[in-house]
Design a protein around this motif. Sequence first.
Motif, PDB file in Angstrom:
ATOM      1  N   THR A  56       0.818  -1.210   0.000  1.00  0.00           N
ATOM      2  CA  THR A  56       0.000   0.000   0.000  1.00  0.00           C
ATOM      3  C   THR A  56       0.855   1.264   0.000  1.00  0.00           C
ATOM      4  OG1 THR A  56      -0.156   0.031   2.422  1.00  0.00           O
ATOM      5  CG2 THR A  56      -1.911  -1.132   1.207  1.00  0.00           C
ATOM      6  N   ILE A  74       1.703   6.495   0.971  1.00  0.00           N
ATOM      7  CA  ILE A  74       0.636   5.596   0.537  1.00  0.00           C
ATOM      8  C   ILE A  74       0.288   5.880  -0.921  1.00  0.00           C
ATOM      9  CG2 ILE A  74      -1.733   4.821   0.931  1.00  0.00           C
ATOM     10  CD1 ILE A  74      -1.430   5.693   3.821  1.00  0.00           C
ATOM     11  N   GLY A  78      -3.194   1.991  -2.786  1.00  0.00           N
ATOM     12  CA  GLY A  78      -3.002   1.630  -1.390  1.00  0.00           C
ATOM     13  C   GLY A  78      -4.051   2.240  -0.478  1.00  0.00           C
ATOM     14  N   LEU A  81      -7.027   0.009  -0.846  1.00  0.00           N
ATOM     15  CA  LEU A  81      -6.784  -1.277  -0.186  1.00  0.00           C
ATOM     16  C   LEU A  81      -6.870  -1.157   1.331  1.00  0.00           C
ATOM     17  CD1 LEU A  81      -3.837  -2.745  -2.298  1.00  0.00           C
ATOM     18  CD2 LEU A  81      -6.239  -3.434  -2.338  1.00  0.00           C
ATOM     19  N   ARG A  82      -6.315  -0.092   1.889  1.00  0.00           N
ATOM     20  CA  ARG A  82      -6.355   0.105   3.339  1.00  0.00           C
ATOM     21  C   ARG A  82      -7.773   0.376   3.834  1.00  0.00           C
ATOM     22  NH1 ARG A  82      -1.853   1.561   6.476  1.00  0.00           N
ATOM     23  NH2 ARG A  82       0.063   1.036   5.402  1.00  0.00           N
ATOM     24  N   ASP A  87      -5.910  -5.113   1.713  1.00  0.00           N
ATOM     25  CA  ASP A  87      -4.458  -5.323   1.803  1.00  0.00           C
ATOM     26  C   ASP A  87      -4.117  -6.496   2.709  1.00  0.00           C
ATOM     27  OD1 ASP A  87      -5.364  -3.644   3.980  1.00  0.00           O
ATOM     28  OD2 ASP A  87      -3.280  -3.122   4.404  1.00  0.00           O
TER      29      ASP A  87
END
Length: 184
Positions: A56, A74, A78, A81-82, A87
Amino acid sequence: MIRALDLVLALIGLLALMPLLLLITALGLLETGSPFYRQLRVGRHREPFVLIKFRTMRPGTPSVATHLADQTAITRGGQILRRTKLDELPQLWNVLKGDMSLVGPRPCLPSQHALIAERVARGVFSERPGITGFGQIAGVDMSDPVTLAQKDAALVRDLRLKTYVRCLVMTLSGQGQGDRIRHE
């Protein structure tokens, strides 16, 4: 019983999510050239293991606890995804290998001495670390080692099938925030 559930659910998860995992891998290759991130973590009985996640942050970003990471590191993908916790999906492989469980205390970095000391004092390292646990559901991150270790110890004391299922359901329903990046 819990280990058997870990194996079955992780295998089902990896197989069912394979198209999504391949898509995220391909997008990660395009964005950073390196879609996976490997990091040394502290596991059961304080044994080190390599945790795998989707990347990420830009390659070359220092390996520090999330709450100490620089938000500018980031990537665009990312951030998604976070926010969606996607992630974490490659950790299903860590579960299959036996390094982790689906439910347990989140594994910390070897450099997080205060958290390790608090966990040792409370017997937290007697269980496998998990992808999710009481701390994550309650929104307690690794920047608060005492509170996190207390939540972890409560989970270890109460880690039965009912608790395991409850943690999974609460996590999958979107409860908790996980570790937060500092904002400049």
